[in-house]
Design an enzyme around this catalytic site. Sequence first.
Site, PDB file in Angstrom:
ATOM      1  N   LYS A  89      59.053  37.227  55.672  1.00  0.00           N
ATOM      2  CA  LYS A  89      59.923  37.998  56.394  1.00  0.00           C
ATOM      3  C   LYS A  89      60.575  37.682  57.530  1.00  0.00           C
ATOM      4  O   LYS A  89      59.976  36.839  58.152  1.00  0.00           O
ATOM      5  CB  LYS A  89      59.212  39.637  56.578  1.00  0.00           C
ATOM      6  CG  LYS A  89      58.848  40.139  55.002  1.00  0.00           C
ATOM      7  CD  LYS A  89      60.076  40.340  54.010  1.00  0.00           C
ATOM      8  CE  LYS A  89      59.736  41.279  53.033  1.00  0.00           C
ATOM      9  NZ  LYS A  89      58.950  41.028  51.877  1.00  0.00           N
TER      10      LYS A  89
HETATM   11  C1  LIG Z   1      58.311  42.136  51.286  1.00  0.00           C
HETATM   12  C2  LIG Z   1      58.706  43.599  50.851  1.00  0.00           C
HETATM   13  C3  LIG Z   1      57.700  44.748  50.527  1.00  0.00           C
HETATM   14  C4  LIG Z   1      56.241  44.498  50.532  1.00  0.00           C
HETATM   15  O1  LIG Z   1      55.640  43.724  51.472  1.00  0.00           O
HETATM   16  P1  LIG Z   1      54.514  42.921  51.427  1.00  0.00           P
HETATM   17  O2  LIG Z   1      54.028  42.827  52.995  1.00  0.00           O
HETATM   18  O3  LIG Z   1      54.812  41.389  50.865  1.00  0.00           O
HETATM   19  O4  LIG Z   1      53.335  43.807  50.864  1.00  0.00           O
HETATM   20  C5  LIG Z   1      57.913  45.869  50.043  1.00  0.00           C
HETATM   21  N1  LIG Z   1      59.382  46.152  49.820  1.00  0.00           N
HETATM   22  C6  LIG Z   1      60.364  45.432  49.994  1.00  0.00           C
HETATM   23  C7  LIG Z   1      61.789  45.471  49.648  1.00  0.00           C
HETATM   24  C8  LIG Z   1      59.949  43.981  50.386  1.00  0.00           C
HETATM   25  O5  LIG Z   1      60.931  42.947  50.370  1.00  0.00           O
END
Ligand SMILES: *Cc1c(COP(=O)(O)O)cnc(C)c1O
Length: 398
Positions: A186
């Site tokens: 992210k």
């Molecule tokens: C990455 C993501 C998540 C979940 O995040 P994690 O930290 O990997 O559990 C939830 N929703 C969206 C849209 C994402 O891109």
Amino acid sequence: MPGFELFGDAERNEVNDVLNSGVLMRYGFDGMRQGHWKAKTLEQAIQSRFEVNHAQLLSSGTAAVSLALASAGVGAGDEVIMPSFTFVASFEAILMLGAIPVVVDIDDTLTLDIDSVKAAISPKTKAIMAVHMCGSMADLDALKHISDTHNLFLIEDACQAIGGTYKGKALGTIGDLGCFSFDFVKTVTCGEGGVMITNNEQFYTHSDQFSDHGHDHQGSDRGAETHPVLGYNFRISELNAAVGVAQFKRLDEFLAIQKNHYTIIRTELSKLKGVTFRTVPEGGEESYAFLNFFLDDLETARKVSTAFKANGIDVCFHYFDNNWHYIRKWDHLKEQKSLFPLSQEIKNGLSYLKAKTFEKSDHYIGRNISCLIKLSWTESEVKQRAQTMASIIREATL
Ligand SMILES: *Cc1c(COP(=O)(O)O)cnc(C)c1O
């Protein structure tokens, strides 16, 4: 995106603070930790950057989405409306609580289609989960109007759009609850982590307790705390939070790079006929984590996607065929492949997915290419990339 591309001394120094004190847990051990409270520090930074009253840092973005629902009291048998194009965490989070994901179409914003949301509301609907996919948002005014009218909770999953805004407000702060992920890929990363934000004090207290075995977090003797509610463990470790403390300070730097790279590529692709861009709701500003565009038809999108790969244009996704962000690839959900028995309520609640089709979503996802905007590219690399992309598209659309 992703923030790990620009790791440096700032991240290392924050982690070393934690290693040097030896307190890897976010709660307690006040004497030993030499004043280092990484999770708390990051929560405060998030609150002030996004002008929101409460932030609960957690072990993942998926945990954040689950806790957002749980904190609002969504549970067994409740229906939660969610989009056909999203990360699988959306339905995982809903199912974890015994609630039922009601999947609806998306439109040219690549997020919830407003008419489909309206049509999906039933007496069991408790919440609408807007997922701001690939750097841009759902039509939040329309969703807020619907949720107010029908007395529903509006949850914003802004995991892929941190730093984006809508009518001057940070994404994640407009609904009742908002979520960000700090997983490794992210814009801002903790390695693993996430945060739930809200202006509702009661929801915050719920999340604070639920994420730590129901602890009330009163006083300074953890062993003597009471447990007002049942909970689980969705805590983040101080090591992960430390990385986030350093990364989050760099959010504006990351956003500026994203915007610059995005703009260079978009300007080049704008010259092409046969390329249109995703709709951003009026008053919205993207986070520029992705550049999303549409081609004329599915066949052209497939051709371009294949040619991109063959010519070294990586991190561009044709979600219709690849990856697991689109309903077409969610067979494990449609076939209810659970390790353990699901409740009859969920089994019945999910059965609609065996027959439901998503023509409107197919129309948009089939023609969409979504390109991640990297932070580590140099400007000349971005310009070169933009030109290569343009010439590939030109050739495919001759
Ligand atoms: C990455 C993501 C998540 C979940 O995040 P994690 O930290 O990997 O559990 C939830 N929703 C969206 C849209 C994402 O891109």
